[in-house]
Design a protein around this motif. Structure first.
Motif, PDB file in Angstrom:
ATOM      1  N   ARG A  54     -71.991 -12.903  33.544  1.00 44.68           N
ATOM      2  CA  ARG A  54     -70.741 -12.977  32.944  1.00 44.68           C
ATOM      3  C   ARG A  54     -70.907 -11.770  32.052  1.00 44.68           C
ATOM      4  O   ARG A  54     -72.527 -11.115  32.023  1.00 44.68           O
ATOM      5  N   PHE A  55     -70.168 -10.674  31.752  1.00 45.94           N
ATOM      6  CA  PHE A  55     -70.356  -9.142  30.875  1.00 45.94           C
ATOM      7  C   PHE A  55     -69.100  -9.458  29.693  1.00 45.94           C
ATOM      8  O   PHE A  55     -67.982 -10.165  30.026  1.00 45.94           O
ATOM      9  N   THR A  56     -69.444  -8.681  29.479  1.00 49.49           N
ATOM     10  CA  THR A  56     -68.656  -7.909  28.084  1.00 49.49           C
ATOM     11  C   THR A  56     -68.040  -6.691  27.753  1.00 49.49           C
ATOM     12  O   THR A  56     -67.701  -6.308  26.992  1.00 49.49           O
ATOM     13  N   ASP A  57     -68.905  -5.997  29.096  1.00 45.78           N
ATOM     14  CA  ASP A  57     -68.582  -4.622  29.337  1.00 45.78           C
ATOM     15  C   ASP A  57     -67.933  -4.161  30.492  1.00 45.78           C
ATOM     16  O   ASP A  57     -69.316  -4.450  31.710  1.00 45.78           O
ATOM     17  N   ALA A  58     -67.067  -2.705  30.886  1.00 48.43           N
ATOM     18  CA  ALA A  58     -66.567  -2.989  31.882  1.00 48.43           C
ATOM     19  C   ALA A  58     -67.421  -1.731  32.598  1.00 48.43           C
ATOM     20  O   ALA A  58     -67.590  -2.160  34.197  1.00 48.43           O
ATOM     21  N   VAL A  59     -67.873  -1.385  32.350  1.00 52.52           N
ATOM     22  CA  VAL A  59     -69.074  -0.597  32.808  1.00 52.52           C
ATOM     23  C   VAL A  59     -69.824  -1.437  33.799  1.00 52.52           C
ATOM     24  O   VAL A  59     -70.032  -1.523  35.243  1.00 52.52           O
ATOM     25  N   ALA A  60     -70.746  -2.427  33.070  1.00 48.31           N
ATOM     26  CA  ALA A  60     -71.422  -3.288  33.866  1.00 48.31           C
ATOM     27  C   ALA A  60     -70.766  -3.875  34.705  1.00 48.31           C
ATOM     28  O   ALA A  60     -71.189  -4.419  36.442  1.00 48.31           O
ATOM     29  N   ALA A  61     -69.700  -4.840  34.394  1.00 47.39           N
ATOM     30  CA  ALA A  61     -69.311  -6.119  35.679  1.00 47.39           C
ATOM     31  C   ALA A  61     -68.541  -4.813  36.936  1.00 47.39           C
ATOM     32  O   ALA A  61     -68.471  -5.537  38.071  1.00 47.39           O
ATOM     33  N   ARG A  62     -68.012  -3.478  36.458  1.00 48.45           N
ATOM     34  CA  ARG A  62     -66.881  -2.313  37.607  1.00 48.45           C
ATOM     35  C   ARG A  62     -68.680  -2.718  38.791  1.00 48.45           C
ATOM     36  O   ARG A  62     -68.681  -2.428  39.897  1.00 48.45           O
ATOM     37  N   ALA A  63     -70.122  -2.446  37.934  1.00 51.52           N
ATOM     38  CA  ALA A  63     -71.292  -2.231  38.718  1.00 51.52           C
ATOM     39  C   ALA A  63     -70.986  -2.907  39.522  1.00 51.52           C
ATOM     40  O   ALA A  63     -71.434  -2.623  40.545  1.00 51.52           O
ATOM     41  N   TYR A  64     -71.657  -4.445  39.096  1.00 53.21           N
ATOM     42  CA  TYR A  64     -71.579  -5.577  39.532  1.00 53.21           C
ATOM     43  C   TYR A  64     -71.124  -6.002  40.679  1.00 53.21           C
ATOM     44  O   TYR A  64     -70.726  -6.287  41.553  1.00 53.21           O
ATOM     45  N   VAL A  65     -69.288  -5.372  40.252  1.00 51.57           N
ATOM     46  CA  VAL A  65     -68.387  -5.275  41.313  1.00 51.57           C
ATOM     47  C   VAL A  65     -68.515  -4.518  42.916  1.00 51.57           C
ATOM     48  O   VAL A  65     -68.630  -5.395  43.982  1.00 51.57           O
ATOM     49  N   GLN A  66     -68.900  -3.802  42.457  1.00 52.23           N
ATOM     50  CA  GLN A  66     -69.120  -2.337  43.657  1.00 52.23           C
ATOM     51  C   GLN A  66     -70.194  -3.163  44.743  1.00 52.23           C
ATOM     52  O   GLN A  66     -70.504  -2.751  45.932  1.00 52.23           O
ATOM     53  N   GLU A  67     -71.162  -3.955  43.994  1.00 54.68           N
ATOM     54  CA  GLU A  67     -72.158  -4.313  44.477  1.00 54.68           C
ATOM     55  C   GLU A  67     -72.293  -5.554  44.836  1.00 54.68           C
ATOM     56  O   GLU A  67     -72.879  -5.579  46.582  1.00 54.68           O
ATOM     57  N   GLN A  68     -71.287  -5.979  44.756  1.00 56.09           N
ATOM     58  CA  GLN A  68     -71.300  -7.509  45.437  1.00 56.09           C
ATOM     59  C   GLN A  68     -69.971  -7.293  46.449  1.00 56.09           C
ATOM     60  O   GLN A  68     -69.664  -8.378  47.513  1.00 56.09           O
ATOM     61  N   GLY A  69     -69.041  -6.546  46.333  1.00 51.20           N
ATOM     62  CA  GLY A  69     -67.827  -5.819  46.955  1.00 51.20           C
ATOM     63  C   GLY A  69     -66.904  -6.698  47.378  1.00 51.20           C
ATOM     64  O   GLY A  69     -66.878  -7.711  46.444  1.00 51.20           O
ATOM     65  N   ALA A  70     -65.845  -7.588  48.155  1.00 49.46           N
ATOM     66  CA  ALA A  70     -64.710  -8.373  48.057  1.00 49.46           C
ATOM     67  C   ALA A  70     -64.748  -8.765  49.346  1.00 49.46           C
ATOM     68  O   ALA A  70     -65.187  -8.891  50.131  1.00 49.46           O
ATOM     69  N   PRO A  71     -64.027 -10.134  49.473  1.00 52.21           N
ATOM     70  CA  PRO A  71     -63.247 -11.054  48.255  1.00 52.21           C
ATOM     71  C   PRO A  71     -64.434 -11.440  46.607  1.00 52.21           C
ATOM     72  O   PRO A  71     -65.474 -11.504  47.626  1.00 52.21           O
ATOM     73  N   ILE A  72     -63.608 -11.590  45.900  1.00 53.59           N
ATOM     74  CA  ILE A  72     -64.069 -11.581  44.895  1.00 53.59           C
ATOM     75  C   ILE A  72     -63.301 -12.140  43.628  1.00 53.59           C
ATOM     76  O   ILE A  72     -62.267 -11.466  44.014  1.00 53.59           O
ATOM     77  N   VAL A  73     -63.586 -12.933  42.632  1.00 50.56           N
ATOM     78  CA  VAL A  73     -62.897 -13.337  41.663  1.00 50.56           C
ATOM     79  C   VAL A  73     -62.712 -13.065  40.633  1.00 50.56           C
ATOM     80  O   VAL A  73     -64.807 -13.057  39.962  1.00 50.56           O
ATOM     81  N   ILE A  74     -62.123 -12.662  39.678  1.00 48.44           N
ATOM     82  CA  ILE A  74     -62.504 -12.058  38.121  1.00 48.44           C
ATOM     83  C   ILE A  74     -62.144 -13.060  37.376  1.00 48.44           C
ATOM     84  O   ILE A  74     -60.260 -13.222  37.484  1.00 48.44           O
ATOM     85  N   LYS A  75     -62.221 -13.498  36.507  1.00 44.47           N
ATOM     86  CA  LYS A  75     -61.924 -14.268  35.599  1.00 44.47           C
ATOM     87  C   LYS A  75     -62.146 -13.565  34.239  1.00 44.47           C
ATOM     88  O   LYS A  75     -63.193 -13.554  33.294  1.00 44.47           O
ATOM     89  N   ALA A  76     -60.920 -13.767  32.863  1.00 37.93           N
ATOM     90  CA  ALA A  76     -61.868 -13.843  31.659  1.00 37.93           C
ATOM     91  C   ALA A  76     -61.855 -15.219  31.316  1.00 37.93           C
ATOM     92  O   ALA A  76     -61.430 -16.157  31.677  1.00 37.93           O
ATOM     93  N   ASP A  77     -62.751 -14.738  30.077  1.00 42.81           N
ATOM     94  CA  ASP A  77     -63.566 -16.085  29.631  1.00 42.81           C
ATOM     95  C   ASP A  77     -62.753 -16.926  29.123  1.00 42.81           C
ATOM     96  O   ASP A  77     -62.855 -18.455  28.629  1.00 42.81           O
ATOM     97  N   GLY A  78     -61.932 -16.958  28.065  1.00 42.94           N
ATOM     98  CA  GLY A  78     -60.836 -17.235  27.494  1.00 42.94           C
ATOM     99  C   GLY A  78     -59.739 -17.538  27.673  1.00 42.94           C
ATOM    100  O   GLY A  78     -59.252 -18.338  29.124  1.00 42.94           O
ATOM    101  N   LEU A  79     -58.677 -18.880  27.096  1.00 46.58           N
ATOM    102  CA  LEU A  79     -57.732 -19.104  27.428  1.00 46.58           C
ATOM    103  C   LEU A  79     -56.593 -18.368  27.455  1.00 46.58           C
ATOM    104  O   LEU A  79     -56.166 -17.271  26.060  1.00 46.58           O
ATOM    105  N   ALA A  80     -55.732 -17.778  28.731  1.00 46.03           N
ATOM    106  CA  ALA A  80     -55.317 -16.961  28.720  1.00 46.03           C
ATOM    107  C   ALA A  80     -53.797 -17.843  30.079  1.00 46.03           C
ATOM    108  O   ALA A  80     -53.018 -16.513  30.801  1.00 46.03           O
ATOM    109  N   ALA A  81     -53.569 -18.986  29.232  1.00 45.83           N
ATOM    110  CA  ALA A  81     -52.021 -19.803  29.881  1.00 45.83           C
ATOM    111  C   ALA A  81     -51.532 -19.258  31.714  1.00 45.83           C
ATOM    112  O   ALA A  81     -50.988 -19.464  31.635  1.00 45.83           O
ATOM    113  N   GLY A  82     -53.258 -19.576  32.104  1.00 41.87           N
ATOM    114  CA  GLY A  82     -53.099 -19.798  33.939  1.00 41.87           C
ATOM    115  C   GLY A  82     -52.912 -18.211  33.943  1.00 41.87           C
ATOM    116  O   GLY A  82     -52.857 -18.268  35.342  1.00 41.87           O
TER     117      GLY A  82
END
Length: 423
Positions: A122-150
């Motif tokens: 879980r992330f609350t800032d973009a810098v940390a999230a980007r760093a984790y995504v780069q570390e993990q690589g793709a494919p990967i799933v990105i989700k907004a935490d709250g309700l976003a109407a699909g």
């Protein structure tokens, strides 16, 4: 009984169709409803997001039971406010609705109670999230935490797409839903939807369905709220259904009770059936859309007593019977969906489509203008058919789709392809 159904979409039209058939239902109101629901309910023109207005309507119209269709009023605590006013309702409390209201909440619950799900952070800032995504690589799933109407989930097949999704969500592409981001491991397998009614302690399994999230044929293009669905899902064998109940649904019900937030309502588990077994992708705390449009036509039992038993905590006294037939729903959407689209185009010949045997036309995003039905949303219609097999239901559904005169609309032409390919 006098019943009030909250909502205006295809799911609510399907629920209204089922509830209105109950001998227990004397009068059914829908707020705000839609033109299709006028055939089985009295549409009430008030704002259901105003909880005091809902309570006032219930008192004025001697409402005995409220069925809350969409997720937003559940997450906003409508059931709690109704309970405080002495009005019985179907659906979870605000605290229990966090299972859909916060993806991070659900992931943490799964981790704490050993419910199988993809690895995540879980992330609350973009810098940390980007760093984790780069570390993990793709494919990967990105989700907004709250309700976003699909629209809050991006299955990123490339690193660039994943980083762009992180940036977009934190930049406000899904509004308040994106104050936090959940980054998940990509799971390989086949998706399925599974539903269970819950009363805080007991979980009663419904039948399986499978929907099609991608906008274009061949499961291409961006994710949507669902472009169609069918039931049963062949991958959900009786053995797999019991495994889902044993490893995912029942542990969740026990976990919510242990946390002091017992879950009452319908648990909608979005599943990935992997080579290692079922894993939870996410929970919704309401009936699915468009899955409800294929579940309700297959239900042989009266739905209303089951919903009341869920609210009363006596689901152990209920059993449900289902038709052996298959059902398939094709969503007709406005051209441009899930991006920008124009509202207000006229839809003709709906009665012609609905006149076919074993076909139901559920309205989702429509409005009435005099004698005309106009498109008033992205997903507009759910053309549903029954058949002895998924293939037969598919054939009937597309025959009905082809009778609808709506040049500004479109649909996928391959709903049910996985099931038909396995037949």
């Amino acid at each position: 009984m006098n019943i009030l159904l909250i909502g205006s979409g295809g799911r609510e039209h399907a629920l209204a169709w089922a509830i209105s058939a109950s001998p227990l239902c004397e009068r059914l109101y829908a707020a705000p409803g839609n033109p299709g629901m006028e055939e089985c309910a009295i549409c009430a023109a008030f704002d259901p997001t105003d909880h005091q207005a809902v309570i006032a309507f219930c008192r004025e119209n001697e409402i005995d039971f409220v069925v809350v269709g969409p997720e937003a009023p559940l997450v906003a605590g409508l059931v709690d406010d109704l309970a405080a006013a002495g009005i019985k309702a179907f659906g979870p409390s605000k605290a229990a609705a966090q299972l859909e209201g916060s993806k991070g909440y659900t992931k943490d619950l799964c981790q704490e109670f050993s419910i199988p799900t993809a690895a995540y952070r879980r992330f609350t800032d973009a810098v940390a999230a980007r760093a984790y995504v780069q570390e993990q690589g793709a494919p990967i799933v990105i989700k907004a935490d709250g309700l976003a109407a699909g629209k809050g989930v991006v299955v990123a097949m490339t690193l660039d797409d994943a980083l762009a999704a992180v940036e977009a969500i934190f930049a406000g592409s899904v509004g308040e839903a994106g104050h936090e981001v959940v980054v998940e491991q990509f799971l390989e397998g086949e998706e399925a939807s599974f539903f269970a009614l819950c009363d805080g302690t007991t979980a009663l399994p419904l039948i399986s369905a499978q929907d099609h999230k991608r906008v274009f044929d061949g499961d291409k293009g961006p994710n949507t709220g669902g472009m169609g669905a069918y039931s049963p899902a062949p991958i959900m064998t009786p053995e797999m259904e019991e495994r889902v109940m044993e490893t995912i649904i029942r542990p969740t019900v026990r976990a919510m009770a242990a946390r002091g937030t017992p879950f009452k309502g319908v648990l909608f588990a979005g599943l990935m059936i992997t080579k290692d077994g079922p894993e939870l992708i996410e929970y919704n705390v309401r009936f699915g859309d468009p899955e409800t449009q294929v579940l309700m036509p297959r239900l042989r039992s009266d739905l209303l007593p089951a919903l009341i038993a869920s609210a009363d905590g006596v689901l152990s006294t209920i059993s449900l019977r289902w038709k052996n037939d298959a059902a398939l729903c094709v969503v007709m959407a406005t051209k441009g969906y899930p991006g920008s689209f124009q509202r207000g185009s006229e839809i003709r010949d709906l009665a012609k489509a609905a006149s076919l045997d074993d076909v139901l036309v559920f309205h989702a995003g429509t409005k009435r203008s005099g004698d005309h039905i106009l498109a008033n949303g992205g997903r507009v219609l759910g053309i549903t058919a029954n058949g002895k097999t998924v293939a037969e239901a598919q054939k009937r559904a597309y025959e009905a789709v082809d009778l609808v005169d709506w040049p500004e609309g479109f649909s996928r032409r391959d709903i049910g392809w996985r099931a038909i390919g396995k037949a």
